[in-house]
Design a protein around this motif. Structure first.
Motif, short mmCIF file in Angstrom:
data_model
loop_
_atom_site.label_atom_id
_atom_site.label_comp_id
_atom_site.label_asym_id
_atom_site.label_seq_id
_atom_site.Cartn_x
_atom_site.Cartn_y
_atom_site.Cartn_z
N MET A 168 55.69 7.44 53.74
CA MET A 168 55.15 8.18 52.83
C MET A 168 56.02 8.55 51.91
O MET A 168 56.01 8.51 50.25
CB MET A 168 54.55 9.17 53.31
N ALA A 204 55.24 6.04 59.24
CA ALA A 204 54.00 6.73 58.48
C ALA A 204 54.69 7.90 57.68
O ALA A 204 54.83 7.68 56.22
CB ALA A 204 53.12 6.76 59.53
N ALA A 230 46.29 6.73 57.41
CA ALA A 230 45.74 5.21 57.90
C ALA A 230 46.66 5.16 58.70
O ALA A 230 46.67 3.91 59.83
CB ALA A 230 45.65 4.75 56.33
N GLN A 231 48.06 4.97 58.22
CA GLN A 231 49.07 3.97 58.77
C GLN A 231 49.12 5.24 60.22
O GLN A 231 49.59 5.12 61.30
CB GLN A 231 50.79 4.52 57.70
N ALA A 259 57.75 6.53 49.40
CA ALA A 259 56.87 5.63 48.54
C ALA A 259 56.73 6.78 47.61
O ALA A 259 57.16 6.57 46.84
CB ALA A 259 55.47 5.56 48.99
N ARG A 260 56.81 8.47 47.79
CA ARG A 260 56.40 9.29 47.18
C ARG A 260 57.09 9.42 45.78
O ARG A 260 57.60 9.70 44.70
CB ARG A 260 56.35 10.81 47.72
N ARG A 268 48.44 12.51 46.67
CA ARG A 268 47.42 12.26 47.09
C ARG A 268 47.08 10.63 47.54
O ARG A 268 46.71 10.79 48.48
CB ARG A 268 46.46 12.60 46.22
N ARG A 269 46.90 9.92 46.79
CA ARG A 269 47.38 9.27 47.25
C ARG A 269 47.89 8.22 48.46
O ARG A 269 47.68 8.10 49.74
CB ARG A 269 47.40 8.07 46.34
N SER A 270 49.18 9.07 47.84
CA SER A 270 50.27 8.32 49.46
C SER A 270 49.68 9.42 50.54
O SER A 270 50.29 9.02 52.08
CB SER A 270 51.86 9.04 48.86
N ARG A 306 46.98 9.57 51.59
CA ARG A 306 46.11 8.90 52.84
C ARG A 306 46.73 8.01 53.57
O ARG A 306 46.36 7.88 54.20
CB ARG A 306 44.62 8.74 51.74
N GLN A 307 47.16 7.16 51.87
CA GLN A 307 48.10 5.67 52.95
C GLN A 307 48.85 6.30 54.47
O GLN A 307 48.83 5.46 54.58
CB GLN A 307 48.82 5.84 51.81
N ALA A 308 49.65 7.66 53.99
CA ALA A 308 49.60 7.98 55.27
C ALA A 308 49.33 7.97 56.42
O ALA A 308 49.51 7.86 57.12
CB ALA A 308 50.85 9.37 54.63
#
Length: 225
Positions: free
Chosen positions: A175, A171, A133-134, A178-179, A125-127, A129-131
């Motif tokens: 993601m 982006a 935004a990017q 990062a995951r 879920r965090r990744s 939202r970061q993706a």
């Protein structure tokens, strides 16, 4: 000798920058108790062994879609289109937490495995939202200078779609990377060792059910996503 006819020039694009609309769809994950340990292994393709028994598995799929409304100008030389409105959606279309059917709901081991899987859920879920935004920032940069040109409006639109895909793919690739990294950190040898020692009474019953005669301390864990 007659002069050659002048070639028609493509028109200038409309000057106005686009408006960007971003939607993030991230429903609560679904918890499932339907699959056995063998079923979880079939999902991952990893065979069971003396030290590998999947007790939990979290799967996620992220998809994106876009819609571009355009302004365009056309002449005999072709079409030039610019995005007027860009609608971008990133959605977690699948998010499922599976806990092996052999683990009784509400038991100590059920709580331990579920808590472990929720850490993976938090990463997903965090990744996302970061993706998002990017991807929004990348789409805004692209939209400020984007032009689609072609002999027809369809060709110009296809050019814009291709440009948007190329703009936001980094982006999405970021993601995914990062995951993978965050999931590996969660699925550390120390964490697996901790899980293998948690809830000894439940572990004993589980060993008797899935591998009669197994030695104490059987390592059980879920796979890297």
């Amino acid at each position: 000798m007659a002069a050659a006819p002048a070639l028609a020039e493509t028109p200038p694009c409309p000057p106005d920058p686009p408006q960007l609309r971003l939607t993030v769809t991230d429903p609560e994950p679904v918890f499932s108790h339907a699959l056995t340990i063998d079923g979880l292994h079939r999902e991952t393709g990893l065979p069971r062994s003396a030290t590998l028994h999947h007790l939990g598995l979290t799967t996620s799929r992220v998809e994106w879609q876009s819609e571009i409304e355009t302004r365009y100008r056309s002449t005999e030389g072709g079409v030039c289109a610019r995005p007027a409105t860009v609608s971008l959606e990133l959605a977690q279309t699948e998010h499922v937490v599976r806990v092996a059917r052999e683990i009784p709901k509400g038991s100590c081991l059920w709580r331990e495995v579920s808590a472990h899987e929720r850490r993976h859920v938090a990463v997903n879920r965090r990744s996302l939202r970061q993706a998002a935004a990017q991807a929004k920032a990348a789409a805004e940069r692209w939209g400020a200078r984007a032009e689609g040109r072609g002999a027809t409006l369809d060709e110009a639109m296809a050019s814009l779609q291709q440009g948007l895909r190329q703009a936001i793919e980094p982006a999405l690739a970021g993601m995914r990377a990062a995951r993978d990294s965050a999931h590996r950190e969660i699925d550390s040898p120390a964490e697996y060792e901790r899980l293998s020692r948690a809830c000894p009474a439940d572990q004993k019953r589980l060993r008797a059910a899935v591998r009669p005669g197994a030695k104490p301390g059987l390592l059980v864990h879920d796979p890297v996503r």
